[in-house]
Design an enzyme around this catalytic site. Structure first.
Site, PDB file in Angstrom:
ATOM      1  CE  LYS A 201      -3.564   2.378   2.618  1.00 13.81           C
ATOM      2  NZ  LYS A 201      -4.564   2.272   3.691  1.00 13.81           N
ATOM      3  NE  ARG A 211      -6.019   9.490   3.528  1.00 13.07           N
ATOM      4  CZ  ARG A 211      -4.744   9.770   3.285  1.00 13.07           C
ATOM      5  NH1 ARG A 211      -4.347  11.033   3.179  1.00 13.07           N
ATOM      6  NH2 ARG A 211      -3.854   8.798   3.139  1.00 13.07           N
ATOM      7  CE  LYS A 224      -3.880   7.815   6.795  1.00 16.46           C
ATOM      8  NZ  LYS A 224      -5.038   6.895   6.669  1.00 16.46           N
ATOM      9  CD  GLU A 240       5.799  -3.638   3.834  1.00 18.51           C
ATOM     10  OE1 GLU A 240       5.224  -4.569   4.437  1.00 18.51           O
ATOM     11  OE2 GLU A 240       6.155  -2.598   4.390  1.00 18.51           O
ATOM     12  CE  LYS A 255      -6.038   1.793  -0.329  1.00 15.37           C
ATOM     13  NZ  LYS A 255      -6.377   1.788   1.050  1.00 15.37           N
ATOM     14  CB  SER A 281     -11.623   7.169  -3.213  1.00 14.09           C
ATOM     15  OG  SER A 281     -10.415   7.638  -2.629  1.00 14.09           O
ATOM     16  CE1 TYR A 320     -15.180   3.077  -2.507  1.00 15.70           C
ATOM     17  CE2 TYR A 320     -13.290   3.494  -3.925  1.00 15.70           C
ATOM     18  CZ  TYR A 320     -13.826   3.334  -2.661  1.00 15.70           C
ATOM     19  OH  TYR A 320     -13.018   3.421  -1.563  1.00 15.70           O
TER      20      TYR A 320
HETATM   21  C1  PBG Z   1      -7.507   3.244   5.675  1.00 18.09           C
HETATM   22  C2  PBG Z   1      -7.766   3.043   4.228  1.00 18.09           C
HETATM   23  C3  PBG Z   1      -7.591   3.973   3.213  1.00 18.09           C
HETATM   24  C4  PBG Z   1      -8.132   3.407   2.052  1.00 18.09           C
HETATM   25  C5  PBG Z   1      -8.572   2.124   2.390  1.00 18.09           C
HETATM   26  N1  PBG Z   1      -8.320   1.902   3.747  1.00 18.09           N
HETATM   27  C6  PBG Z   1      -7.098   5.373   3.216  1.00 18.09           C
HETATM   28  C7  PBG Z   1      -5.785   5.706   3.759  1.00 18.09           C
HETATM   29  O1  PBG Z   1      -4.896   4.869   3.924  1.00 18.09           O
HETATM   30  O2  PBG Z   1      -5.631   6.881   4.056  1.00 18.09           O
HETATM   31  C8  PBG Z   1      -8.225   4.105   0.733  1.00 18.09           C
HETATM   32  C9  PBG Z   1      -9.251   3.600  -0.209  1.00 18.09           C
HETATM   33  C10 PBG Z   1      -9.617   4.557  -1.298  1.00 18.09           C
HETATM   34  O3  PBG Z   1      -9.018   5.631  -1.473  1.00 18.09           O
HETATM   35  O4  PBG Z   1     -10.568   4.218  -2.009  1.00 18.09           O
HETATM   36  N2  PBG Z   1      -6.448   2.680   6.268  1.00 18.09           N
END
Ligand code: PBG
Length: 331
Positions: A201, A211, A224, A240, A255, A281, A320
């Protein structure tokens, strides 16, 4: 004598639709799709997410209807994300292991209505529950503390499994959490609860609308990058993934999606484990913005992007656009 024609005519098999179908190397099916859904408190509530046109947050009663739609469309699995009321968010995220929290109530409602006709994935990370929007617990220097966070994630996972989650999906990127969660699940008798780890990720700019949807956007201070991967790194992404497999992950996730297809392909060539991609998203929102700007037709844009994930080596895709794609596939 030199041939008067191209010796190979790759266009020959493309001439007719039947032949194009016959020669298609990669196909998409509704069974490849996982639908992420946002949950809110209340009854009869649909709250559109402004930055994700076409996506809403649903109260549990209406969420259950959406899940019924997924079943009818042949979508095998949904992933749930709660928008926790502000007063229940805290520095220490206790709401994450409250057996009656919004997410657990949603899981139980789905179970009661549909039994095991559909899989339910629960995201494991503390961000829906922390007042600061980080995925873990902060130490005195505001650093996300790895080992203390793992203790919390284990409690969160056990809580979700007890509510009936089929798949625990740690999205927090702490070191060692998959092993700790696996061990705790085994000890608690949840031997058949799967772990789909967000193994690779990346610290991405494409998570913004998510968010907003879960209500962490305005809260998050900083970024993050001390735990999510640097977008320039692929060797580290492989490390990882290898670690999460060694710790007991049943499947792994890459991701975001489209900007990381090379990571999916590298992982596919290296590991014999199912790989999922999360079309996040921001990727969804970009397609919708493109459609609104008249750059192309929604269904064609969506299907072309989704087939790219399969071609890169994915077993399935969180998107989505899952209901739209499933409808297209149903013809
Ligand atoms: C939370 C999480 C996130 C997403 C899935 N789980 C956001 C982040 O790490 O800030 C993002 C999914 C998306 O953007 O559709 N840990």
């Amino acid at each position: 004598m030199a041939a008067a024609f191209p010796s190979t005519r790759l266009r020959r098999t493309r001439t007719h639709d039947w032949s194009r179908r016959l020669h298609r190397e990669t196909t998409l099916s509704p069974a490849d799709l996982i639908w992420p859904l946002f949950v809110i408190e209340g009854e009869g509530q649909e709250q559109p997410v402004a930055s994700l046109p076409g996506v809403s947050r649903w109260s549990v009663d209406l969420l259950v209807e959406r899940v019924g739609e997924a079943i009818d469309l042949g979508i095998p699995c949904v992933a749930l994300f709660p928008n926790t009321p502000a007063q229940l968010r805290s520095e220490t995220a206790e709401e994450a292991w409250n057996p009656d929290n919004l997410l657990c109530r949603a899981v139980r409602a789905i179970r009661e209505r549909y039994g095991d006709a559909i899989g339910v994935i629960c995201d494991v990370a503390l961000d829906p529950y922390t007042s600061h929007g980080q995925d873990g617990l902060l130490d005195e220097n505001n650093y996300v503390a790895n080992d203390a966070t793992i203790d919390a994630l284990v409690k969160q996972s056990l809580n979700q499994a007890a509510a009936g989650a089929d798949v625990i999906a740690p999205s927090d990127m702490m070191d060692g959490r998959v092993g700790a969660i696996r061990q705790a699940l085994e000890e608690a008798g949840h031997t058949n609860v799967q772990i789909m780890s967000y193994a690779a990720k990346f610290a991405s700019a494409f998570y913004g609308p998510f968010r907003d949807a879960v209500g962490t956007g305005g809260r998050l201070k900083g970024d993050k990058r001390t735990y999510q991967l640097d977008p320039g790194n692929s060797d580290e992404a492989m490390r990882e993934i290898a670690l999460d497999i060694a710790e007991g992950a049943d499947s792994v996730m890459v991701k975001p999606g489209l900007a990381y297809l090379d990571i999916i392909r590298m992982a596919r060539d290296r590991f014999d484990v199912p790989i999922f991609a999360y079309q996040v998203s921001g990727e969804y929102a970009l397609i919708e913005a493109g459609v609104a700007a008249g750059i192309g037709e929604r269904e064609a844009l969506v299907m072309e992007k989704l087939i790219a994930f399969k071609r890169a080596g994915c077993a399935g895709i969180l998107t989505y656009h899952a209901p739209l794609a499933a409808r297209v596939l149903a013809g």
